[in-house]
Motif scaffolding. Structure first.
Motif, PDB file in Angstrom:
ATOM      1  N   ASP A  30       0.838  -1.194   0.000  1.00 45.62           N
ATOM      2  CA  ASP A  30       0.000   0.000   0.000  1.00 45.62           C
ATOM      3  C   ASP A  30       0.872   1.243   0.000  1.00 45.62           C
ATOM      4  O   ASP A  30       1.839   1.343   0.754  1.00 45.62           O
ATOM      5  CB  ASP A  30      -0.906   0.029   1.233  1.00 45.62           C
ATOM      6  N   SER A  31       0.505   2.176  -0.859  1.00 46.72           N
ATOM      7  CA  SER A  31       1.224   3.444  -0.938  1.00 46.72           C
ATOM      8  C   SER A  31       0.613   4.456   0.025  1.00 46.72           C
ATOM      9  O   SER A  31      -0.609   4.505   0.170  1.00 46.72           O
ATOM     10  CB  SER A  31       1.128   4.005  -2.366  1.00 46.72           C
ATOM     11  N   PRO A  32       1.449   5.276   0.641  1.00 52.22           N
ATOM     12  CA  PRO A  32       0.910   6.342   1.485  1.00 52.22           C
ATOM     13  C   PRO A  32       0.398   7.529   0.656  1.00 52.22           C
ATOM     14  O   PRO A  32      -0.241   8.420   1.197  1.00 52.22           O
ATOM     15  CB  PRO A  32       2.104   6.741   2.353  1.00 52.22           C
ATOM     16  N   VAL A  33       0.652   7.532  -0.648  1.00 50.86           N
ATOM     17  CA  VAL A  33       0.215   8.631  -1.513  1.00 50.86           C
ATOM     18  C   VAL A  33      -1.291   8.528  -1.705  1.00 50.86           C
ATOM     19  O   VAL A  33      -1.804   7.482  -2.112  1.00 50.86           O
ATOM     20  CB  VAL A  33       0.941   8.587  -2.873  1.00 50.86           C
ATOM     21  N   THR A  34      -2.000   9.610  -1.439  1.00 52.19           N
ATOM     22  CA  THR A  34      -3.459   9.613  -1.545  1.00 52.19           C
ATOM     23  C   THR A  34      -3.963  10.457  -2.710  1.00 52.19           C
ATOM     24  O   THR A  34      -5.165  10.533  -2.927  1.00 52.19           O
ATOM     25  CB  THR A  34      -4.087  10.121  -0.238  1.00 52.19           C
ATOM     26  N   ASP A  35      -3.078  11.073  -3.453  1.00 52.88           N
ATOM     27  CA  ASP A  35      -3.463  11.902  -4.603  1.00 52.88           C
ATOM     28  C   ASP A  35      -4.247  11.058  -5.612  1.00 52.88           C
ATOM     29  O   ASP A  35      -3.796   9.973  -6.002  1.00 52.88           O
ATOM     30  CB  ASP A  35      -2.194  12.460  -5.250  1.00 52.88           C
ATOM     31  N   ALA A  36      -5.396  11.540  -6.042  1.00 54.64           N
ATOM     32  CA  ALA A  36      -6.245  10.796  -6.979  1.00 54.64           C
ATOM     33  C   ALA A  36      -5.554  10.545  -8.312  1.00 54.64           C
ATOM     34  O   ALA A  36      -5.901   9.609  -9.029  1.00 54.64           O
ATOM     35  CB  ALA A  36      -7.552  11.546  -7.204  1.00 54.64           C
ATOM     36  N   GLY A  37      -4.569  11.341  -8.667  1.00 57.51           N
ATOM     37  CA  GLY A  37      -3.851  11.179  -9.925  1.00 57.51           C
ATOM     38  C   GLY A  37      -2.687  10.206  -9.850  1.00 57.51           C
ATOM     39  O   GLY A  37      -2.018   9.957 -10.844  1.00 57.51           O
ATOM     40  N   PHE A  38      -2.427   9.665  -8.675  1.00 57.48           N
ATOM     41  CA  PHE A  38      -1.335   8.707  -8.503  1.00 57.48           C
ATOM     42  C   PHE A  38      -1.895   7.300  -8.605  1.00 57.48           C
ATOM     43  O   PHE A  38      -2.838   6.936  -7.907  1.00 57.48           O
ATOM     44  CB  PHE A  38      -0.663   8.896  -7.135  1.00 57.48           C
ATOM     45  N   PHE A  39      -1.326   6.499  -9.493  1.00 56.07           N
ATOM     46  CA  PHE A  39      -1.819   5.151  -9.718  1.00 56.07           C
ATOM     47  C   PHE A  39      -0.859   4.079  -9.213  1.00 56.07           C
ATOM     48  O   PHE A  39      -1.267   2.944  -9.005  1.00 56.07           O
ATOM     49  CB  PHE A  39      -2.118   4.930 -11.200  1.00 56.07           C
ATOM     50  N   GLY A  40       0.410   4.400  -9.052  1.00 51.34           N
ATOM     51  CA  GLY A  40       1.352   3.424  -8.536  1.00 51.34           C
ATOM     52  C   GLY A  40       2.773   3.727  -8.942  1.00 51.34           C
ATOM     53  O   GLY A  40       3.026   4.577  -9.799  1.00 51.34           O
ATOM     54  N   ALA A  41       3.702   3.025  -8.315  1.00 55.63           N
ATOM     55  CA  ALA A  41       5.126   3.186  -8.607  1.00 55.63           C
ATOM     56  C   ALA A  41       5.826   1.862  -8.354  1.00 55.63           C
ATOM     57  O   ALA A  41       5.345   1.027  -7.592  1.00 55.63           O
ATOM     58  CB  ALA A  41       5.729   4.266  -7.711  1.00 55.63           C
ATOM     59  N   VAL A  42       6.971   1.689  -9.003  1.00 54.03           N
ATOM     60  CA  VAL A  42       7.799   0.506  -8.795  1.00 54.03           C
ATOM     61  C   VAL A  42       9.120   0.950  -8.198  1.00 54.03           C
ATOM     62  O   VAL A  42       9.740   1.891  -8.676  1.00 54.03           O
ATOM     63  CB  VAL A  42       8.081  -0.233 -10.123  1.00 54.03           C
ATOM     64  N   VAL A  43       9.533   0.250  -7.160  1.00 55.68           N
ATOM     65  CA  VAL A  43      10.824   0.490  -6.535  1.00 55.68           C
ATOM     66  C   VAL A  43      11.556  -0.834  -6.518  1.00 55.68           C
ATOM     67  O   VAL A  43      10.985  -1.863  -6.158  1.00 55.68           O
ATOM     68  CB  VAL A  43      10.648   1.015  -5.088  1.00 55.68           C
ATOM     69  N   GLN A  44      12.828  -0.809  -6.923  1.00 54.28           N
ATOM     70  CA  GLN A  44      13.627  -2.027  -6.860  1.00 54.28           C
ATOM     71  C   GLN A  44      14.575  -1.925  -5.672  1.00 54.28           C
ATOM     72  O   GLN A  44      15.375  -0.990  -5.582  1.00 54.28           O
ATOM     73  CB  GLN A  44      14.414  -2.258  -8.139  1.00 54.28           C
ATOM     74  N   ARG A  45      14.456  -2.877  -4.767  1.00 54.12           N
ATOM     75  CA  ARG A  45      15.346  -2.927  -3.609  1.00 54.12           C
ATOM     76  C   ARG A  45      16.729  -3.384  -4.045  1.00 54.12           C
ATOM     77  O   ARG A  45      16.897  -3.968  -5.111  1.00 54.12           O
ATOM     78  CB  ARG A  45      14.802  -3.902  -2.571  1.00 54.12           C
ATOM     79  N   LYS A  46      17.717  -3.148  -3.202  1.00 52.86           N
ATOM     80  CA  LYS A  46      19.076  -3.591  -3.499  1.00 52.86           C
ATOM     81  C   LYS A  46      19.139  -5.097  -3.696  1.00 52.86           C
ATOM     82  O   LYS A  46      19.956  -5.606  -4.446  1.00 52.86           O
ATOM     83  CB  LYS A  46      20.041  -3.176  -2.378  1.00 52.86           C
ATOM     84  N   SER A  47      18.232  -5.829  -3.057  1.00 50.66           N
ATOM     85  CA  SER A  47      18.183  -7.288  -3.190  1.00 50.66           C
ATOM     86  C   SER A  47      17.666  -7.718  -4.563  1.00 50.66           C
ATOM     87  O   SER A  47      17.761  -8.892  -4.918  1.00 50.66           O
ATOM     88  CB  SER A  47      17.267  -7.874  -2.118  1.00 50.66           C
ATOM     89  N   GLY A  48      17.110  -6.773  -5.307  1.00 50.76           N
ATOM     90  CA  GLY A  48      16.523  -7.088  -6.606  1.00 50.76           C
ATOM     91  C   GLY A  48      15.022  -7.239  -6.554  1.00 50.76           C
ATOM     92  O   GLY A  48      14.358  -7.282  -7.576  1.00 50.76           O
TER      93      GLY A  48
END
Length: 91
Positions: A30-48
């Motif tokens: 779950d993202s803490p972003v509540t903006d209606a225009g935000f749909f998602g993001a991908v983050v790659q951890r150092k572990s891959g």
């Protein structure tokens, strides 16, 4: 950085989302972003491991569509661009 698995457009679109996430080493959080225009993001951890940070409370269709589209961006899968208001930005 981990070597990305080969993901075909058909596999990306046809595989049940839970199975697809497991295959590519991704987890939805779950993202803490509540903006209606935000749909998602991908983050790659150092572990891959990939984290798909997505807003809670969205429809199942939106969640599924955006998750698959974000994975397509990560694995350079050739899919048509999503219509407005969807925009992807790579940082």
């Amino acid at each position: 950085m981990t070597v990305a698995p080969a993901v075909s457009p058909d596999h990306l679109l046809d595989t049940p989302l839970g199975d697809l996430l497991a295959e590519v080493g991704a987890e939805v959080v779950d993202s803490p972003v509540t903006d209606a225009g935000f749909f998602g993001a991908v983050v790659q951890r150092k572990s891959g491991q990939l984290l798909l940070s997505m807003p809670a409370g969205r429809s199942e269709l939106e969640h599924d569509t955006v998750a698959r589209y974000l994975l397509a961006q990560v694995f350079d899968v050739d899919l048509p661009k999503l219509p407005a208001p969807f925009v992807t930005t790579e940082l």
